[in-house]
Design a protein around this motif. Structure first.
Motif, short mmCIF file in Angstrom:
data_model
loop_
_atom_site.label_atom_id
_atom_site.label_comp_id
_atom_site.label_asym_id
_atom_site.label_seq_id
_atom_site.Cartn_x
_atom_site.Cartn_y
_atom_site.Cartn_z
N THR A 224 0.83 -1.22 0.00
CA THR A 224 0.00 0.00 0.00
C THR A 224 0.86 1.26 0.00
O THR A 224 0.33 2.37 0.14
CB THR A 224 -0.95 0.01 1.22
OG1 THR A 224 -0.20 -0.19 2.41
CG2 THR A 224 -1.99 -1.10 1.08
N ASP A 257 10.22 7.57 5.44
CA ASP A 257 10.29 7.10 6.83
C ASP A 257 11.73 6.73 7.15
O ASP A 257 12.39 6.06 6.35
CB ASP A 257 9.37 5.89 7.03
CG ASP A 257 9.12 5.60 8.51
OD1 ASP A 257 10.08 5.22 9.20
OD2 ASP A 257 7.97 5.75 8.95
N TYR A 280 3.97 -3.30 9.47
CA TYR A 280 2.77 -3.14 10.30
C TYR A 280 2.86 -1.84 11.09
O TYR A 280 1.90 -1.05 11.17
CB TYR A 280 2.63 -4.34 11.23
CG TYR A 280 1.48 -4.31 12.19
CD1 TYR A 280 0.19 -4.64 11.78
CD2 TYR A 280 1.67 -3.97 13.54
CE1 TYR A 280 -0.88 -4.63 12.67
CE2 TYR A 280 0.62 -3.95 14.43
CZ TYR A 280 -0.65 -4.28 13.99
OH TYR A 280 -1.71 -4.26 14.87
N GLU A 281 4.06 -1.61 11.69
CA GLU A 281 4.27 -0.38 12.46
C GLU A 281 4.25 0.84 11.54
O GLU A 281 3.69 1.88 11.89
CB GLU A 281 5.61 -0.46 13.21
CG GLU A 281 5.73 -1.63 14.17
CD GLU A 281 4.72 -1.57 15.31
OE1 GLU A 281 4.28 -0.45 15.64
OE2 GLU A 281 4.35 -2.64 15.85
N GLY A 283 2.69 1.08 8.70
CA GLY A 283 1.31 1.28 8.29
C GLY A 283 0.52 2.05 9.31
O GLY A 283 -0.30 2.92 8.97
N ASN A 284 0.74 1.73 10.60
CA ASN A 284 0.04 2.46 11.66
C ASN A 284 0.50 3.91 11.74
O ASN A 284 -0.31 4.82 11.94
CB ASN A 284 0.26 1.77 13.01
CG ASN A 284 -0.55 0.49 13.14
OD1 ASN A 284 -1.66 0.40 12.62
ND2 ASN A 284 -0.01 -0.51 13.83
N ARG A 285 1.81 4.12 11.57
CA ARG A 285 2.34 5.49 11.65
C ARG A 285 1.82 6.37 10.52
O ARG A 285 1.57 7.55 10.69
CB ARG A 285 3.88 5.48 11.60
CG ARG A 285 4.55 5.09 12.89
CD ARG A 285 5.99 5.55 12.93
NE ARG A 285 6.82 4.98 11.89
CZ ARG A 285 7.45 3.81 11.98
NH1 ARG A 285 7.28 3.07 13.07
NH2 ARG A 285 8.21 3.37 11.00
N HIS A 286 1.69 5.79 9.32
CA HIS A 286 1.33 6.57 8.14
C HIS A 286 -0.13 6.39 7.72
O HIS A 286 -0.54 6.85 6.66
CB HIS A 286 2.26 6.19 6.97
CG HIS A 286 3.68 6.62 7.19
ND1 HIS A 286 4.17 7.83 6.76
CD2 HIS A 286 4.72 5.98 7.80
CE1 HIS A 286 5.46 7.92 7.07
NE2 HIS A 286 5.82 6.80 7.71
N ASN A 287 -0.88 5.70 8.57
CA ASN A 287 -2.31 5.52 8.30
C ASN A 287 -2.57 4.87 6.94
O ASN A 287 -3.46 5.28 6.18
CB ASN A 287 -3.01 6.89 8.37
CG ASN A 287 -4.44 6.76 8.87
OD1 ASN A 287 -4.78 5.76 9.48
ND2 ASN A 287 -5.24 7.76 8.60
N LEU A 288 -1.80 3.80 6.66
CA LEU A 288 -1.92 3.11 5.37
C LEU A 288 -3.04 2.07 5.42
O LEU A 288 -3.45 1.61 6.50
CB LEU A 288 -0.60 2.41 5.03
CG LEU A 288 0.63 3.32 4.86
CD1 LEU A 288 1.86 2.46 4.60
CD2 LEU A 288 0.44 4.32 3.72
N GLU A 289 -3.47 1.66 4.26
CA GLU A 289 -4.46 0.59 4.17
C GLU A 289 -3.78 -0.76 4.44
O GLU A 289 -2.64 -0.98 4.03
CB GLU A 289 -5.09 0.58 2.77
CG GLU A 289 -6.20 -0.45 2.61
CD GLU A 289 -6.77 -0.47 1.20
OE1 GLU A 289 -7.71 -1.27 0.97
OE2 GLU A 289 -6.27 0.29 0.34
#
Length: 869
Positions: A224, A257, A280-281, A283-289
């Motif tokens: 993503t 990042d 996973y981390e 994705g959470n930091r960047h608000n990814l799908e």
């Protein structure tokens, strides 16, 4: 009559067990009012004992027998672990061999099959333990899924659930497509020789592209984002732009990042939040799908286009082939990385987002604080550092497993929407609406959840009123908790030991063990780890059949140095066998002189030789006790070995041939030494004690295992000094005789020059040095070969002895040794050699030089002695 180990071992073990000698009240007549408790690491019901188990159980049995004989009310708690994943795998394979899938049987019928297999396999393991001669309280044997322990598991789960320490949610977990969710310690990381795939991600409507590198190209369907380091000058202008996923055309953004390693691949990395722990981390930091691209079995889904339905690893080559044909592959390189495998089935583990049950990591806080306040002590002490490092980095622990075999999670879901954890195995109604339309969570608990409760669940914790109708006593927890100590291999420090620490601490507010002894691994004679693939696995039962249980136990103990790996070999077993032969032959000699020997009090031993050996025995007892108390098992065994082999057999028995009046006293001391040996070699020590006593265990005589363990009396320094001089005199005369090639011949006379009057002991010297007479002199005797030792000198007259051939032999030895000393000295003086040689080679050469120099000095002294006559 020869000692038949096999017959004695099976016969004695049965008697011990039938008489209840392994139980907590076996030693009531010598009880001291104190308690000792140790927990058996419950072997998995799946397999057979290996040599590591044999070491653990041997050390635990030494401690148990020692404490039992010391008057402690002793509980060694035995049991077996249900081993959820491993056991289900075994039974599933058995069914598949018959063409049956577990789903065809259904959960209830499948579990019936597992219980049948457990009874068979568990019985085999217990048989193996009995063959080793261990003495746990078999009447209290537990299984991690028996009724009492089920109660404890539900109680612990509910307590943690109600305290908010157990939660359910979508987390990134270690996922085995065969066995389901795994905790971190259940994943084995191994070096993998794979490929690094460089893939082209084109910009929208452009021939330009960026290249990303990945070891898992099949996961790109879940990308993503593409990520670069914000400090990477190559890509600063690309941040915020979009590229299209190969084959799919789905647009993803280029983000920045600092997590990106600019030196890896091209410095551009794909971000797959649903299938990579680090992503996973991100994705959470960047608000990814988060896009999941395969199911729980690893089968690719609709996000993977034409590859839907393929297994994720099997699809890799097909995906790469298609990407190459469409020009999306820049290059493929050989690449070595670390890959996680399921510790049971060896399947490649995937990071996977799944809804699971977790124990919050803060459960460990109390245990960490207590350990570091000294409430538990590690042996060797350095293991506290590993414990702290792991516990302080502890992540939330995934405790749910997608299995049928195990403790089913005691959480229920009602149609009314209510969720609750229940201590009752089968609640009758929903506590909120009162209805009966509810289901139980289908997953089971991680095996280590129930194993983590072992120190308290086996003592009845969590059973409440049910204790009244069980094998437990309501006082067990108070009497035996905390356990006195734990002995296990260091390799399960994090699997098991740490979990017991924080689960027990959370449940009862106190750490489960005062002392924790972690032994090293048992390796082969070359120091290699044992494995079936290497063909170097040692089967304990084979060694028991070949040598004996006593010999296997003693060998393992002698080799068990704190903090060092154990190198197991048949050569080491032979040394222990020779030891058993030595003490057996000593008993034959003593019994040739008396039919039985009384249990003499120390005050009743009067002869000089008896007094000397009693003094040395007391020194040995003190050393053995000190070493056992400090868990220096090898030092304790070595002390017994030295006393019995060197002091008692080599000197005491031989000296007694010159003083028959001491034999009765030696027999009494030998019997006491069998008590001292008993925790290490229980069978031969029991056998020889009764033979020496003229009694029989089979006929009802009291067993050594419930007699008082020897206590060290005082030492007689003056008699020890005298006998040390007697022995030194014998050795000195023997050396002098050897110089003139009269080593084993009897001579007419030897002369001794000493500051101590040894005339009272001349009969010992004459017999063992093979001299018809010994004359004590005050001046140096001329015309003799002379031997100088630390406290005295001995002389043998050379009249009638041709010294020429002797000198010729000695000078030849001198020449050879001089060359050896010169060669080794030159090598060790060479700075280049010293700088480049391995440490073990340098140590070997230094030791060889020292030995050669010592031999040369001795030969020179012998030559000088002969030439100066």
């Amino acid at each position: 009559m020869a000692y038949e180990a096999g017959q004695i071992e099976s016969k004695y073990y049965k008697i011990w067990e039938e008489r209840g000698h392994f139980e907590t009240d076996a030693n009531a007549d010598i009880a001291n009012g104190k308690s000792f408790c140790i927990m058996m690491p419950p072997p998995n019901v799946t397999g057979v004992l290996h040599i590591g188990h044999a070491l653990t159980f041997t050390l635990q049995d030494i401690m148990t027998r020692y404490k039992r004989m010391d008057g402690f009310k002793t509980l060694w708690q035995p049991g077996l672990d249900h081993a959820g994943i491993a056991t289900q795998n075994v039974v599933e394979k058995q069914l598949l061999a018959q063409g049956i899938k577990k789903e065809e049987l259904g959960r209830e019928k499948f579990l019936e099959r597992v219980w049948e297999w457990k009874e068979k396999s568990g019985g085999q393991i217990v048989y193996q333990m009995r063959r080793l001669g261990i003495s746990p309280a078999w009447s209290r044997e537990r299984f991690t899924m028996d009724e009492g322990l089920k109660n404890a598991v539900r109680e612990a789960f509910c307590n943690l659930y109600e305290a908010g320490l157990i939660v359910r949610g979508n987390y990134m977990v270690n996922w085995c497509t065969h066995d389901g969710a795994l905790s971190d310690v259940e994943v084995e990381h191994k070096a993998n020789k794979g490929k690094l795939y460089h893939l082209r991600y084109y910009f929208e409507n452009s021939k330009d592209y960026i290249v990303v590198a990945t070891t898992r190209p099949e996961t790109y369907f879940g990308d993503t984002a593409v990520m670069v380091n914000p400090n990477d000058e190559r890509y600063k202008d690309l941040i915020g732009k979009f590229v299209e996923l190969p084959l799919l055309g789905r647009k993803i953004k280029i983000i920045a990042d600092e997590h990106v390693d600019m030196s890896f691949g091209t410095g551009c990395v794909k971000v797959t939040p649903a299938h990579d722990t680090n992503d996973y981390e991100v994705g959470n930091r960047h608000n990814l799908e988060f896009i999941t691209i395969f199911d729980e079995k690893g089968i690719l889904n609709e996000h993977c286009g034409e590859f839907k339905g393929l297994e994720r690893l099997e699809a890799r080559d097909e995906i790469i082939k298609k990407l190459e044909s469409k020009g999306f592959v820049e290059k493929i390189e050989d690449y070595e990385n670390q890959v996680g495998y399921c510790y049971r089935c060896k399947n490649v583990v995937e990071p996977y987002i799944s809804k699971q049950w977790f124990v919050k990591s803060k459960i460990a806080k109390d245990a960490i604080e207590r350990v570091n306040k000294g409430q538990s002590e590690f042996y060797p002490s350095h293991w506290i550092n590993s414990f702290n490092a792991w516990m302080r980095e502890l992540k939330d622990w995934c405790i749910s497993r997608q299995l049928w075999w195990g403790h089913q999670i005691p959480v229920f879901y009602c149609e009314c929407g209510h969720e609750w954890a229940d201590r009752c195995e089968k609640p009758s109604k929903c506590p909120k609406c009162g209805g009966d339309k509810f289901t139980q969570d289908p997953d089971v608990l991680d095996t280590w959840f129930s194993s983590g409760l072992w120190p308290i669940s086996t003592l009845g914790w969590g059973n409440g009123d049910a204790l009244k109708n069980s094998k437990w006593s309501p006082s067990d927890l108070k009497e035996f908790y905390p356990n006195s100590m734990l002995i296990t291999g260091f390799d399960i420090l994090f699997f098991w030991v740490a979990r017991m620490m924080f689960q027990s601490s959370q449940a009862v507010g106190e750490l489960p063990f005062k002392d924790i002894y972690l032994h090293a691994l048992v390796k082969d004679k070359d120091g290699k780890k044992m494995s079936k693939s290497s063909g170097n696995v040692v089967d304990p039962l084979e060694k028991i059949d070949e040598f004996s249980a006593d010999i296997l136990r003693f060998t393992l103990t002698m080799l068990c140095v704190q903090g060092r790996d154990i190198r197991m070999s048949d050569e080491a077993m032979v040394i222990s066998r020779n030891f058993t032969n030595k003490i057996y032959n000593a008993s034959r000699f003593l019994l040739m002189n008396a039919s039985s020997f009384a249990n003499l009090e120390q005050s009743e031993i009067k002869t000089p030789l008896g007094t000397y050996l009693l003094s040395r025995f007391n020194a040995c007892v003190a050393e053995v006790r000190k070493n056992i108390d400090e868990y220096r098992f090898n030092d304790a065994a070595s002390a017994i070995y030295r006393f019995l082999w060197n002091e008692f057999c080599d000197w005491g028995i031989e000296l007694s041939k010159a003083d028959k009046s001491a034999v009765a006293e030696l027999g009494s001391i030998f019997k006491e030494s069998m008590k001292l040996l008993h925790p290490f070699m229980p069978f031969i020590s029991e056998h020889l004690w009764h033979e020496m006593s003229g009694t029989s265990l089979e006929s009802g005589a009291k067993s050594v295992m419930i007699m008082r363990y020897p206590v060290a009396g005082g030492q007689n320094e003056s008699i020890e000094k005298l006998f040390n001089l007697v022995i030194e005199s014998i050795v000195s005369i023997r050396r002098a005789k050897a110089v003139v090639d009269l080593g084993n011949a009897k001579i007419a006379k030897a002369f001794l020059r000493s500051n101590t009057d040894l005339s009272e002991f001349s009969h010992f010297i004459k017999l063992l040095a093979k001299c018809e007479n010994v004359e004590f002199i005050s001046e140096i005797k001329s015309g003799c070969v002379r031997d100088v030792s630390e406290n005295l000198e001995s002389f043998i007259e050379l009249a009638g002895i041709d010294t020429a051939p002797i000198l010729k032999r000695l000078n030849a030895q001198k020449t050879k040794l001089e060359k050896e000393v010169a060669k080794l000295g030159a090598m060790l003086s060479n700075e280049k050699f010293v700088a480049n040689a391995p440490a073990d080679v340098l140590a070997t050469n230094k030791e060889a030089l020292q030995i050669a120099a010592s031999k040369l000095e001795k030969v020179n002294n012998e030559i000088e002695s002969l030439e100066n006559i």
